[in-house]
Design a protein around this motif. Structure first.
Motif, mmCIF file in Angstrom:
data_model
loop_
_atom_site.group_PDB
_atom_site.id
_atom_site.type_symbol
_atom_site.label_atom_id
_atom_site.label_comp_id
_atom_site.label_asym_id
_atom_site.label_seq_id
_atom_site.Cartn_x
_atom_site.Cartn_y
_atom_site.Cartn_z
ATOM 1 N N ARG A 78 56.312 26.871 144.548
ATOM 2 C CA ARG A 78 56.158 25.798 143.559
ATOM 3 C C ARG A 78 55.562 26.405 142.283
ATOM 4 O O ARG A 78 54.751 27.330 142.342
ATOM 5 C CB ARG A 78 55.213 24.749 144.141
ATOM 6 N N GLY A 79 55.979 25.887 141.153
ATOM 7 C CA GLY A 79 55.449 26.419 139.896
ATOM 8 C C GLY A 79 55.495 25.368 138.806
ATOM 9 O O GLY A 79 55.751 24.177 139.070
ATOM 10 N N LEU A 80 55.241 25.808 137.573
ATOM 11 C CA LEU A 80 55.296 24.897 136.422
ATOM 12 C C LEU A 80 56.566 25.230 135.634
ATOM 13 O O LEU A 80 56.847 26.404 135.385
ATOM 14 C CB LEU A 80 54.047 25.091 135.563
ATOM 15 N N PHE A 81 57.300 24.206 135.242
ATOM 16 C CA PHE A 81 58.587 24.420 134.555
ATOM 17 C C PHE A 81 58.643 23.559 133.306
ATOM 18 O O PHE A 81 58.068 22.455 133.293
ATOM 19 C CB PHE A 81 59.746 24.055 135.488
ATOM 20 N N VAL A 82 59.400 24.042 132.278
ATOM 21 C CA VAL A 82 59.533 23.204 131.081
ATOM 22 C C VAL A 82 60.631 22.167 131.322
ATOM 23 O O VAL A 82 61.623 22.444 131.991
ATOM 24 C CB VAL A 82 59.822 24.011 129.781
ATOM 25 N N THR A 83 60.423 20.983 130.781
ATOM 26 C CA THR A 83 61.363 19.890 131.022
ATOM 27 C C THR A 83 62.433 19.804 129.931
ATOM 28 O O THR A 83 63.356 19.009 130.025
ATOM 29 C CB THR A 83 60.607 18.551 131.078
ATOM 30 N N ARG A 84 62.261 20.593 128.862
ATOM 31 C CA ARG A 84 63.273 20.631 127.794
ATOM 32 C C ARG A 84 63.174 21.988 127.111
ATOM 33 O O ARG A 84 62.242 22.762 127.418
ATOM 34 C CB ARG A 84 63.058 19.489 126.788
ATOM 35 N N ASP A 85 64.103 22.272 126.198
ATOM 36 C CA ASP A 85 64.013 23.536 125.452
ATOM 37 C C ASP A 85 62.738 23.518 124.617
ATOM 38 O O ASP A 85 62.419 22.500 123.992
ATOM 39 C CB ASP A 85 65.196 23.679 124.487
ATOM 40 N N VAL A 86 62.022 24.633 124.615
ATOM 41 C CA VAL A 86 60.842 24.705 123.736
ATOM 42 C C VAL A 86 60.909 25.992 122.923
ATOM 43 O O VAL A 86 61.541 26.965 123.325
ATOM 44 C CB VAL A 86 59.506 24.655 124.521
ATOM 45 N N LYS A 87 60.225 25.947 121.807
ATOM 46 C CA LYS A 87 60.200 27.105 120.905
ATOM 47 C C LYS A 87 58.926 27.906 121.176
ATOM 48 O O LYS A 87 57.915 27.341 121.609
ATOM 49 C CB LYS A 87 60.144 26.626 119.447
ATOM 50 N N ALA A 88 58.976 29.210 120.896
ATOM 51 C CA ALA A 88 57.771 30.022 121.044
ATOM 52 C C ALA A 88 56.642 29.392 120.237
ATOM 53 O O ALA A 88 56.859 28.948 119.109
ATOM 54 C CB ALA A 88 58.036 31.430 120.538
ATOM 55 N N GLY A 89 55.473 29.328 120.817
ATOM 56 C CA GLY A 89 54.321 28.771 120.111
ATOM 57 C C GLY A 89 54.107 27.305 120.381
ATOM 58 O O GLY A 89 53.049 26.752 120.075
ATOM 59 N N GLU A 90 55.116 26.652 120.980
ATOM 60 C CA GLU A 90 54.974 25.207 121.189
ATOM 61 C C GLU A 90 53.888 24.914 122.231
ATOM 62 O O GLU A 90 53.740 25.656 123.216
ATOM 63 C CB GLU A 90 56.309 24.631 121.658
#
Ligand SMILES: C[S@@+](CC[C@H](N)C(=O)[O-])C[C@H]1O[C@@H](n2cnc3c(N)ncnc32)[C@H](O)[C@@H]1O
Length: 810
Positions: free
Chosen positions: A431-443
């Protein structure tokens, strides 16, 4: 060295008058200095201690494992008179003398379990029936305290600092009490993790565990004490202890064969008397004792508004906000005629709501009392917190300023950005943490207020204490902080079932499965509990597991090394969302700390569904060391691109570059250049290296060369050095994965943009940022001001992607 040992200079001055101490001190100092951590290592407390301590650790682990393998057995009990004499003796040598150090040692990962059945479902057991090495499931021990508590370790035979015996007072980290059962059988009982007892004074311990108090210990565990020959009861889960009222049906028909106990402390018999005692304790900042005294008073007069209001304030100080809110609400319901008392009731209730994050309730309360300036301020703060949680509208600059103070705990709320904790959709990874949408560096991904945090400054005796916490779960020897954090978490759970429920979702090791996150099911509201008793059953093995596997070192923003190499203790914290992050040596997120608040930002552009990882150990360590740490502490082998690339290198090359990397500082630019060349030669352009794109030790070697050039150019005013330094910095940045689009150092600027490809932020920001500034400095030194400005902007761009004190990444 003194600062390393965390012992203050006055104390050392005094102690140095004593030749015996000097020898002993040298002994211990050399043990410690043998393996100090480098300041990069954020969580590897294991390397704090040298080989001597490691041997000791293995020895203790072997004893522990042997005990576990033996069957339960009867043990010879210590007679009542001998037990009382032992406690009396220990009380007389409790406090360290002027030139003594307090030494404490503890073990994490030995807890046999915790109890969940209620007392009415358990059957009574007597001490004479109990077997050592056994937790007596289905049973409870009824006992009373027959002597004031103790902390002292009487047998120093097993102590790690034998040479220091005359200079140390050995204390257990818990509290020891002498108990007897109704039949008159006696035992020592060690109580661990009971709230606020790690550092409480003996006055407080006497009040918390008074002579003649009657206790029921749920499913007691009996064991041999660490001296190896006397049995003792050990309570690790403090929720296993129930303080019984004399009116309890479990007590009122019981006859104590030994009759009355002498020396029972005086207790008030009126509500007023308890109020006065509570106020006295409150003035001495003994918050738990005060809450207990006010509770005793309320048992005699439940309609006493001052007792309720005082207890609400004591609960606020304890951080037990559910109880504070309940007392405040009860006081408000009394419709107090005295306007001062009425105000205390609504202010304390509102403060408790605020601390619980019930910002909507705070706003409702403040609307009713708009003319009250304190209420108005609480209302404004609540609106700010709501805005932070919804839109991440943080005042970064204010947070930065607040984080400058010592042991700072910031008043902000947590924010969950575009991330979720879940199992991976592909493969069978953890199990881990995942982004739910595209993100930009620094976000911004997460702002996390800790579940609990601990700073060395929280320890009142920090200048005079040596503390070893042996962690059998991670095979590490930790600092005090690693144990103290467990206590802090227990304190949080004591009054807050929400925290207890969150703890169930966090990773505590493979042997203790976690529930899904976010937690499901309705949470029952916190019910009334006596301050002596926890509101929930505390699975202490789980708390220990979580605090061992997911603890974060809190790095000081202004002074990243502030709690690092030069200290025997460190600031640590436990977080919710960041705890779900798996490790990568090339992490996809950066973390920054504002006080004890952790901020996570994307370190690179991420596509929806990509994993958010953090580094558990420093990328600068050689592959063998990184692997050893992740396997020993967390039980996994990292398969990130850097590990694959390093693994594809020839082992002799890895060894050679580690050797050069660890050499003392180069004495000249020529020597620094030679080392760069030697490290560069250890890298082959393998497919794996190309895929990975970074060469961490080479980055550092270039940075050292660039620094050497800076110094030489300043000393000799020789531009040639500046030019070599410029070249070195650019090469170093490229070795860190930066794509430089304009390497020119003179002539007309080709474009107005940055001279790097900003779609590919580099790793190793902690080296790249200063190196970029060095580069800008060198350009300035050769009169290239415009270029210098552009490279300064590169430094800002890179730091802004992780720190973002600026409002937007470049
Ligand atoms: C702090 S927890 C991370 C979150 C955890 N996976 C969970 O389910 O909540 C640390 C544990 O995650 C697993 N883990 C972390 N990084 C890993 C990696 N790169 N490869 C394999 N397992 C990893 C290991 O079991 C490790 O002990």
């Amino acid at each position: 060295m003194m600062a390393t040992l965390g012992i203050d200079s006055d104390f050392v001055q005094q102690a140095m008058q004593d030749p015996g101490f000097i020898d002993a001190f040298k002994n211990i100092a050399s043990t410690y200095s043998a393996g100090l951590i480098d300041s990069q290592a954020t969580s590897a407390a294991s390397e704090l201690f040298g080989d001597g301590a490691k041997e000791q650790f293995e020895h203790m682990k072997a004893i522990h494992m042997r005990e576990r393998s033996l069957p339960p057995a009867k043990a010879k009990q210590i007679p009542r008179s001998a037990l009382l004499a032992e406690f009396k003796g220990s009380r007389s040598c409790m406090r360290p003398k002027e030139n003594q150090v307090l030494t404490r040692r503890t073990y994490i990962g030995t807890v046999p379990g915790f109890s969940t059945p209620s007392l009415k479902d358990l059957k009574r057991i007597s001490i004479s029936e109990m077997l050592i090495r056994k937790r007596h499931e289905g049973r409870y021990l009824l006992c009373r305290i027959i002597h004031q508590p103790s902390r002292i370790i009487l047998s120093l035979r097993t102590y790690p600092f034998q040479p220091l015996i005359d200079h140390c007072v050995g204390h257990v980290v818990g509290v020891d009490v002498a108990v007897e059962d109704p039949e008159g059988h006696t035992s020592r009982m060690g109580i661990y993790h009971y709230p606020f007892t790690l550092d409480c004074s003996m006055d407080e311990a006497d009040f918390l565990f008074p002579i003649d108090a009657i206790l029921a210990i749920r499913e007691p565990y009996y064991k041999l004490a660490s001296n190896g020959d006397t049995p003792m009861i050990r309570v690790d889960a403090p929720s296993d202890i129930i303080f019984l009222d004399r009116a309890s049906p479990l007590v009122n028909n019981v006859t104590w064969t030994t009759g009355r106990i002498p020396g029972v402390p005086f207790t008030p018999n009126t509500a007023k008397g308890w109020k006065e005692r509570g106020v006295e304790q409150f003035k001495q900042q003994q918050w738990l004792c005060a809450a207990i005294s006010f509770t005793e008073g309320l048992a005699l007069d439940s309609n006493h508004p001052l007792l309720l209001l005082n207890r609400a304030e004591a609960y606020l100080r304890l951080g037990w906000f559910n109880s504070a809110a309940r007392d405040g609400e009860a006081a408000m319901a009394m419709n107090l005629a005295d306007s001062l008392l009425e105000r205390k009731a609504f202010v304390r209730t509102t403060k408790a709501y605020y601390a619980l994050g019930r910002y909507g309730d705070v706003q409702k309360m403040t609307r009713l009392h708009l003319r009250d300036s304190e209420m108005k301020a609480l209302g404004l703060k609540a609106s700010q917190r709501l805005k932070e949680a919804a839109t991440a509208a943080y005042d970064w600059l204010a947070m930065y300023k607040q984080s400058q103070g010592p042991a700072s705990r910031l008043d902000v709320t947590s924010y969950q950005g575009p991330v979720e904790a879940r199992l991976p959709t592909k493969g069978n990874g953890p199990r881990g943490l995942f982004v739910t949408r595209d993100v930009k560096a620094g976000e911004l991904l997460v702002v996390s207020k800790p579940i609990a945090s601990y700073y060395p400054e929280d320890n009142p005796g920090k200048d005079r204490e040596i503390f070893l916490s042996h962690n059998f779960l991670t095979s590490t020897i930790g600092r005090r902080s690693h144990y103290a954090l467990i206590d802090r978490v227990v304190q949080r759970m004591w009054d807050d079932p929400r925290v207890a429920r969150t703890m169930d979702t966090l990773y505590a090791g493979d042997a203790l499965p976690a529930t899904c996150y976010p937690p499901t099911g309705t949470l029952l509201p916190a019910t009334y509990h006596h301050p002596r008793t926890s509101s929930v059953d505390i699975d202490i093995a789980r708390v220990e597991g979580i605090c061992s596997m997911t603890v974060f070192s809190v790095e000081n923003f202004a002074n990243p090394d502030g709690h690092g190499e030069d200290s025997l203790d460190s600031a640590v914290a436990l977080y919710e969302l960041p705890s779900f992050c798996n490790h990568s040596c090339m992490p996809s997120a950066d973390r920054t700390f504002f006080g004890d608040v952790m901020v996570m930002r994307a370190a690179q552009d991420l596509k929806a569904g990509e994993e958010v990882t953090l580094g558990y150990t420093s990328w600068i360590k050689p592959l063998e060391e990184r692997s050893e740490i992740t396997q020993r502490k967390w039980g996994f082998v990292c398969k990130c691109l850097l590990c694959k690339a390093d693994d594809a290198d020839d082992p002799s090359d890895r060894k050679f570059r580690a050797k050069i990397f660890n050499m003392p500082k180069a004495q000249s630019v020529q020597e620094a250049m030679k080392r760069v060349a030697e490290v560069r030669a250890t890298y082959a352009d393998t497919v794996e290296r190309v895929a990975c794109g970074i060469k961490p030790p080479l980055v550092v070697m270039y940075q050292r060369l660039s620094l050497a050039c800076c110094t030489a150019s300043n000393m000799d005013s020789d531009w040639r050095y500046a030019l070599i330094g410029l070249e070195a910095s650019m090469n170093g940045l490229e070795a860190a994965g930066i794509v430089i689009t304009d390497r020119s150092t003179s002539g007309r600027l080709r474009s107005a943009g940055l001279p790097v490809d900003t779609s590919k932020p580099p790793y190793l920001v902690e080296v790249c940022a200063p190196m970029t500034i060095q580069l800008a400095g060198a350009l300035d030194a050769i009169g290239e001001e415009a270029r210098a400005t552009r490279w300064m902007q590169v430094a800002l761009w890179r730091t802004s992607t992780c720190v973002l004190v600026l409002s937007q990444p470049y």
